[in-house]
Write a protein that holds these residues in place. Structure first.
Motif: not given
Length: 359
Positions: A206, A218, A262, A265-266, A287, A290
């Protein structure tokens, strides 16, 4: 504590290299690193300690009986810490055979040669010898309730070829301890992250994709929950268990950081927004990159470790929260673009640098 000679298998891997750096930088112990140097073994992760007179490297396949026997005879280790393993779930789904060979057959070979070596040690050296097998929380399978935790007594229910192979190796280690009274320890850890991690894993993937303006894939809905453990905390725990753990015991090592994928990743995106705002066309926030892709076959929904045993019995707890650890991790990847580039283009495999030191 007297200086020990510690033989570490898989020491050029992500966790193994962190463990070796920790030992050389913070103790007086000696390390013998044996690694086959597959795609996951990167000697460039050990450059900082390559010149230590307490470090030696042997390029070894743990399935090679004769070479393992020679290494034990020549180096005379006091402790074996077994980290060598095929460990990537997606690869295990595509090519399970390599996982069976390394994780099961390799562990068997190592156990048998270590047992033969141990049997012939003198009394004092024999009494102090330990075989520490490093495993994963994935052997426990999937947690059902949101309040459930993996304990050391949780029944095994592996879901992937990788976790099944690791579960098999755990069973072998316990069988050698019970049948032969061979002095073993086992640790099962949660998801590791930090500097030097191979870029196909979630967090480095990521980070590096975001910096290049690529999609951030994701699996499924991204609601899978993992407990994230910073690799330096894990390295401290591993050495502590190897030196002070009770023979025959298992210790779960967790980071106390249960987070949905999730949200991982954020969080990475938010830190990158702060440190290196996007300069990519049409992307103001990372973001926005994504994307959701088809879920992995047999994907477990939740892992979470109860690490109270190692806290209560060995007085170990992690130092890093996910917030502090992920920021350190991102800063490291930003500062080490050359390491990342060499891993991604494969050039790290073509050069041995000056790190290989036999003897």
């Amino acid at each position: 504590m007297n200086s020990k000679k510690i033989l570490i298998t898989g020491g050029a891997g992500f966790i193994g290299s962190a463990l070796i750096r920790h030992i050389i930088d913070n103790t007086e112990h000696h390390v013998v690193n044996i690694d086959k140097l597959t795609y996951a073994g990167n000697l460039e992760s050990l450059i900082s300690i390559e010149n230590s007179d307490r470090y030696a490297f042997e390029q070894v396949d743990i399935c090679d009986v004769n070479t393992i026997k020679r290494v034990f005879t020549e180096h005379q280790p006091d402790i074996i810490m077994h980290l060598a393993a095929e460990s990537h779930v997606d690869r295990s789904i595509d090519e399970p055979g390599a996982f069976i060979q390394t994780n099961i057959v390799g562990t068997y070979v190592l156990l048998e040669e270590a047992r033969n070596y141990w049997t012939n040690l003198t009394d004092s050296k024999k009494d102090d010898f330990k075989f520490h097998h490093v495993s994963t929380d994935e052997v426990y399978g999937d947690l059902e309730g949101l309040d459930d935790l993996f304990t050391e007594d949780t029944p095994y229910a592996p879901s992937s070829p990788y976790s099944a192979a690791k579960a098999s190796s755990d069973h072998l280690v316990r069988a050698w301890q019970r049948t032969f009274k061979f002095p073993t320890l086992i640790t099962n850890c949660s998801n590791n992250y930090g500097p030097y991690q191979f870029p196909e894993k979630l967090i480095p993937l990521v980070i590096l994709n975001a910096l290049e303006g690529k999609d951030l894939p994701i699996y499924g809905d991204g609601k899978q929950i993992r407990d994230w453990l910073y690799m330096d905390d894990h390295a401290r725990a591993l050495l502590h268990v190897a030196l002070t753990g009770e023979i025959g015991e298992t210790y779960n090592i967790g980071g106390h950081n249960e987070i949905q994928n999730i949200d991982v990743v954020k969080t990475i995106c938010a830190v990158l927004d702060d440190l290196v705002p996007s300069k990519h066309d049409n992307i103001t926030k990372y973001k926005q990159l994504i994307t959701f892709v088809s879920d992995r076959a047999g994907h477990d929904v939740r892992y979470a470790i109860d690490a109270s045993k190692i806290k209560n019995e060995l007085n170990w707890t992690p130092d890093e929260t996910f917030a502090t650890g992920i920021r350190k991790t991102i800063k490291w990847y930003l500062a080490n673009a050359t390491w990342c580039k060499r891993v991604k283009d494969g050039s790290y495999q073509g050069e041995r640098l000056g790190v290989i030191k036999n003897g």
